[in-house]
Design an enzyme around this catalytic site. Structure first.
Site, PDB file in Angstrom:
ATOM      1  N   THR A 339      91.371 -92.431 117.267  1.00 34.92           N
ATOM      2  CA  THR A 339      91.338 -92.876 118.657  1.00 34.92           C
ATOM      3  C   THR A 339      91.397 -94.399 118.684  1.00 34.92           C
ATOM      4  O   THR A 339      90.758 -95.072 117.869  1.00 34.92           O
ATOM      5  CB  THR A 339      90.071 -92.368 119.387  1.00 34.92           C
ATOM      6  N   HIS A 392      77.076 -85.657 109.295  1.00 31.11           N
ATOM      7  CA  HIS A 392      76.250 -85.868 108.103  1.00 31.11           C
ATOM      8  C   HIS A 392      75.857 -84.553 107.426  1.00 31.11           C
ATOM      9  O   HIS A 392      75.344 -84.560 106.304  1.00 31.11           O
ATOM     10  CB  HIS A 392      74.994 -86.653 108.487  1.00 31.11           C
TER      11      HIS A 392
END
Length: 421
Positions: A339, A392
């Site tokens: 993006t 994560h």
């Protein structure tokens, strides 16, 4: 008379909002003609007529929410264009007469016999006539009532209790489903209320889901784009002349992302249940801003495309997005997303994951800054901050940092990208 229903759209799409009727009542349509535009969570699609004839009835108006299988209109195969009005007028007396006949018994209440046996599915329930009458008045299913009578006989007080419980449940469900943002409904100053489009609602829901479901973190780095800009300046004219497309920054970043994903495959994976799915292909999503919100069309097999192929595909997808012509196949199945907030002037941001992907790269604007070179000299360089948001649960901080470092290395020596491309 034939019904026009909302067809099966895609596996993940079950409902939509009527955006625009392409025909009006009384129009002649042929089988396969597009008659209505439907706004779904991802793209706008056209619904075609299943039958030829005259559109004599429209059951849902623009702005109505509909689901797959809903009847939205009716077509008369025997009618001619413009005949639907006469047909409607001809049917009106019959409809009115029917209504009179239906309402007529209610004009003579003395004819009611509450104690008579009902003919519906509640026949087998043991209930007093008064309980049956009260159940009809409150629209309560006798089968759903738990009687207090040891013999199982439903009494009026049981019906009242069931009705009270039903009302409490309805109020509770309404309260739970109401967004917190709508709790405050009064303002002392002027406001304007605008209904969110279906796509904007979907974007909002998915962004919240991404933050709730993933252990999302963001790491940052900065890139010296001196060599990229030098290379673009040297090659842009010949590139445009040869390939009929401009050499932009996105092809460099897409190539760098693919190279880094090959070195750190966990960022090209996703979680499915208790398994990691490591993808051996590189379908890179490129976020594009439109009037209706952000969409992420996918550049397929970006590792197999050269710079010109990537630029052409990005240009084509961007145009389709702005023209609202993207198909479902253009949006599904990306493995990683890029993006570029820099085109709007963003200096630094933390992009949100495009689930179920586990990584997204954020680009930002280019600013000239004084940088200390390895020989301790100071030079003015075109610098860009880049951000990597990652899940994560899969990706450790070490891998995320090294992933960004690898992108930095590839962009600061773009000739390697050209050789690989």
């Amino acid at each position: 008379m034939k019904e026009i229903k909302i067809p099966e759209l895609a596996e993940s799409i079950t409902e939509g909002t009527i955006s625009e009727w392409l025909v009006k009542k009384g129009d002649k349509v042929e089988k396969g003609d597009p008659i209505v535009e439907l706004e779904t969570d991802k793209v706008n699609v056209e619904v075609n007529a299943d039958h030829a004839g005259v559109l004599v009835e429209i059951l849902h108006q623009e702005g109505d929410d509909v689901e797959v299988g809903d009847v939205i209109a009716k077509v008369d195969e025997a009618a001619e264009a413009g005949a639907s009005v006469e047909q409607s007028n001809a049917e009106t007396p019959v409809a009115q007469h029917s209504e009179v006949e239906v309402e007529q018994p209610s004009q003579h209440p003395v004819q009611e016999e509450p104690s008579s046996e009902p003919t519906d599915e509640q026949n087998h329930v043991i209930a007093s006539p008064a309980a049956r009458k009260r159940a009809r008045e409150l629209n309560i299913d006798l089968n759903s009532i738990q009687p207090r009578d040891p013999l199982g006989r439903v009494r009026p007080e049981d019906v009242e209790a069931a009705a009270s419980k039903k009302q409490d449940q309805k109020q509770s469900d309404t309260k739970k489903s109401a967004p917190k943002a709508t709790e405050k409904t009064e303002f002392t100053k002027p406001v304007e209320r605008v209904k969110m489009t279906r796509r904007r609602q979907t974007i909002a829901n998915r962004l919240v889901e991404a933050q709730h479901e993933a252990a999302m973190l963001t790491t940052f780095n900065e890139v010296d784009l001196t060599e990229v800009m030098k290379l673009r300046s040297e090659r842009k004219d010949k590139f445009l002349e040869k390939h009929d497309v401009k050499l932009g920054f996105m092809s460099f970043f897409t190539k760098a992302v693919v190279g880094a994903l090959k070195d750190f495959p966990l960022l090209n994976a996703e979680i499915q249940g208790n398994e990691l799915v490591l993808k051996k292909f590189y379908d890179i999503g490129i976020a594009v801003s439109t009037d209706d919100g952000l969409v992420v069309p996918v550049v397929r097999d970006a590792d197999r495309l050269d710079f010109a192929g990537i630029e052409k595909e990005i240009s084509n997808l961007g145009k389709k997005a702005r023209d609202n012509k993207l198909g479902l196949s253009d949006l599904q199945g990306g493995t990683f997303t890029i993006t570029n907030g820099g085109i709007f002037g963003s200096m630094l941001s933390t992009p949100i994951l495009n689930a179920p992907q586990v990584g997204i790269l954020g680009m930002h604007n280019i600013q000239k800054r004084a940088m200390v070179m390895p020989d301790d000299s100071i030079q003015v360089c075109p610098m860009m901050y880049i951000a990597l948001s990652y899940d994560h649960r899969i990706v450790d901080g070490k891998d995320a940092v090294q992933f960004l470092v690898r992108i930095k290395e590839l962009l600061e020596d773009p000739y390697d990208l050209l050789l690989e491309g």
